[in-house]
Design an enzyme around this catalytic site. Structure first.
Site, PDB file in Angstrom:
ATOM      1  N   TYR A  62       0.857  -1.185   0.000  1.00 19.78           N
ATOM      2  CA  TYR A  62       0.000   0.000   0.000  1.00 19.78           C
ATOM      3  C   TYR A  62       0.894   1.236   0.000  1.00 19.78           C
ATOM      4  O   TYR A  62       1.509   1.577   1.007  1.00 19.78           O
ATOM      5  CB  TYR A  62      -0.902   0.022   1.232  1.00 19.78           C
ATOM      6  CG  TYR A  62      -1.972  -1.053   1.272  1.00 19.78           C
ATOM      7  CD1 TYR A  62      -2.363  -1.733   0.129  1.00 19.78           C
ATOM      8  CD2 TYR A  62      -2.602  -1.367   2.470  1.00 19.78           C
ATOM      9  CE1 TYR A  62      -3.347  -2.711   0.187  1.00 19.78           C
ATOM     10  CE2 TYR A  62      -3.593  -2.335   2.530  1.00 19.78           C
ATOM     11  CZ  TYR A  62      -3.954  -3.010   1.388  1.00 19.78           C
ATOM     12  OH  TYR A  62      -4.928  -3.971   1.445  1.00 19.78           O
ATOM     13  N   PHE A 214     -14.620  -4.127   0.696  1.00 19.05           N
ATOM     14  CA  PHE A 214     -15.603  -3.534  -0.215  1.00 19.05           C
ATOM     15  C   PHE A 214     -17.018  -4.017   0.085  1.00 19.05           C
ATOM     16  O   PHE A 214     -17.687  -4.604  -0.781  1.00 19.05           O
ATOM     17  CB  PHE A 214     -15.259  -3.833  -1.669  1.00 19.05           C
ATOM     18  CG  PHE A 214     -13.917  -3.335  -2.117  1.00 19.05           C
ATOM     19  CD1 PHE A 214     -13.356  -2.190  -1.577  1.00 19.05           C
ATOM     20  CD2 PHE A 214     -13.203  -4.022  -3.084  1.00 19.05           C
ATOM     21  CE1 PHE A 214     -12.110  -1.743  -1.991  1.00 19.05           C
ATOM     22  CE2 PHE A 214     -11.964  -3.584  -3.512  1.00 19.05           C
ATOM     23  CZ  PHE A 214     -11.419  -2.444  -2.961  1.00 19.05           C
ATOM     24  N   PRO A 215     -17.549  -3.805   1.308  1.00 19.24           N
ATOM     25  CA  PRO A 215     -18.863  -4.359   1.661  1.00 19.24           C
ATOM     26  C   PRO A 215     -20.016  -3.831   0.821  1.00 19.24           C
ATOM     27  O   PRO A 215     -21.060  -4.474   0.743  1.00 19.24           O
ATOM     28  CB  PRO A 215     -19.041  -3.960   3.130  1.00 19.24           C
ATOM     29  CG  PRO A 215     -18.124  -2.794   3.327  1.00 19.24           C
ATOM     30  CD  PRO A 215     -16.950  -3.047   2.424  1.00 19.24           C
ATOM     31  N   LEU A 216     -19.844  -2.678   0.165  1.00 21.08           N
ATOM     32  CA  LEU A 216     -20.875  -2.193  -0.756  1.00 21.08           C
ATOM     33  C   LEU A 216     -20.370  -2.168  -2.182  1.00 21.08           C
ATOM     34  O   LEU A 216     -20.988  -1.559  -3.049  1.00 21.08           O
ATOM     35  CB  LEU A 216     -21.335  -0.786  -0.352  1.00 21.08           C
ATOM     36  CG  LEU A 216     -22.389  -0.727   0.752  1.00 21.08           C
ATOM     37  CD1 LEU A 216     -22.739   0.710   1.071  1.00 21.08           C
ATOM     38  CD2 LEU A 216     -23.636  -1.495   0.358  1.00 21.08           C
ATOM     39  N   GLY A 217     -19.247  -2.829  -2.456  1.00 20.95           N
ATOM     40  CA  GLY A 217     -18.690  -2.843  -3.797  1.00 20.95           C
ATOM     41  C   GLY A 217     -19.451  -3.765  -4.720  1.00 20.95           C
ATOM     42  O   GLY A 217     -20.347  -4.493  -4.318  1.00 20.95           O
ATOM     43  N   GLY A 218     -19.064  -3.726  -5.986  1.00 21.99           N
ATOM     44  CA  GLY A 218     -19.670  -4.625  -6.954  1.00 21.99           C
ATOM     45  C   GLY A 218     -20.900  -4.051  -7.626  1.00 21.99           C
ATOM     46  O   GLY A 218     -21.551  -4.722  -8.406  1.00 21.99           O
ATOM     47  N   PRO A 222     -30.719  -0.777  -9.038  1.00 22.88           N
ATOM     48  CA  PRO A 222     -31.818   0.092  -8.592  1.00 22.88           C
ATOM     49  C   PRO A 222     -32.695  -0.518  -7.510  1.00 22.88           C
ATOM     50  O   PRO A 222     -32.974   0.129  -6.497  1.00 22.88           O
ATOM     51  CB  PRO A 222     -32.591   0.348  -9.892  1.00 22.88           C
ATOM     52  CG  PRO A 222     -31.558   0.256 -10.967  1.00 22.88           C
ATOM     53  CD  PRO A 222     -30.621  -0.829 -10.513  1.00 22.88           C
TER      54      PRO A 222
END
Length: 291
Positions: A62, A214-218, A222
């Site tokens: 990183y 990335f818990p809200l990734g992808g 809608p």
């Protein structure tokens, strides 16, 4: 407090609070170079520990190197209960790419780089990140035995305490477990990214931590977006807090590591650990399907 278990025994002997902190975002854009405000990055790390975080996720790639140096600047000498989890298996190209670095020599160099920059004699837990150069966005496709065996040798030398895996398939985890104890698995996972449900269940059965990134990734579709927003509004919380609270309640083995360079977002994330979702909302979230 809520009725969720608040701690987890990582590797069988490292008690960590289930809400951890991912340090990747502390460096510059693209996970490259110095942050715009290094002093703020130091403040965020110190605030995370003050708020109860004792599980920090990092890597020497990183930056490269930048995040580990900031961790050392902010927190060394480290609190006795702080568990620093790092990862190896990739490097940074001059073009900011993430090619694999899975040879025994590369892995040994990476472990020593992490030790030196973090100013440690032994790394608490090292995740072997499997990078498939042919398709870097999909786990699998790379034999795991040789790189894992190389890290096992470094563990025998006392440089590593526990081993984990990152960006792997269920089959790869089972192969690894046949070779050595695995403390945790770190994969992309969340309400809208549920391909690893079976792997989460495996981790729970074997007391391994599952560390989602990335818990809200992808992508948020809608219908899913409307349902998330509706549930969050009913609870009076943000969608991000909702997703973190869901992770903590979905399985006792899940150890979220939300990352941020914002003090405000850090506090919001930590507040999510105190949220209990009612059964009705949990059922609605469990039934969301990414399509």
């Amino acid at each position: 407090m809520n009725n969720k278990e608040t701690t987890f025994l990582l590797g069988g002997d490292l008690p960590v609070r289930r809400m951890g902190y991912g340090a990747m975002r502390l460096c510059g854009p693209g996970v490259w170079g110095e942050p715009a405000d290094r002093g703020n990055a130091v403040k965020v790390l110190r605030e995370a520990v003050d708020l109860g975080v004792n599980h920090i996720d990092t890597s020497d790639f990183y930056g490269p190197h930048v995040v580990n140096e900031i961790i050392r600047e902010a927190l060394y000498p480290y609190p006795d209960d702080l568990v620093i989890v790092t990862k190896v298996g990739a490097r940074r190209g001059a073009d900011k790419s993430w090619p694999s670095a899975l040879s025994a020599a590369e892995l040994e160099q990476a472990v020593h780089d992490n030790l030196r920059r973090l100013k440690l004699d032994c790394l608490d837990l090292v995740n072997l990140r499997i990078v498939n150069d042919a398709d870097p966005h999909r786990p699998g496709g790379v034999p795991i035995e040789a790189p894992l065996t190389a890290l096992m040798r470094l563990r025998e030398k006392g440089l590593i305490r526990h081993l984990g895996l990152s960006h792997v398939t269920l089959d790869m985890v089972e192969q690894a477990m046949a070779l050595t104890p695995i403390a945790c698995v770190q994969n992309h996972y969340g309400i809208l990214h549920r391909e690893d449900d079976a792997l989460v269940a495996l981790c729970a059965r074997h007391d391994m931590g599952f560390v989602p990134f990335f818990p809200l990734g992808g992508g948020i579709h809608p219908h899913s977006s409307r349902e998330l927003e509706s549930c969050a509004a009913e609870m009076g919380i943000s969608v991000h807090q909702l997703s973190l609270a869901w992770l903590l309640q979905f399985s006792r083995c899940i150890l979220p590591i939300p990352g941020t360079a914002s003090l405000g977002h850090l506090r919001e994330n930590m507040d999510a650990a105190r949220i209990t979702l009612p059964d009705g909302i949990m059922n609605r979230l469990n039934n969301l399907v990414q399509s």
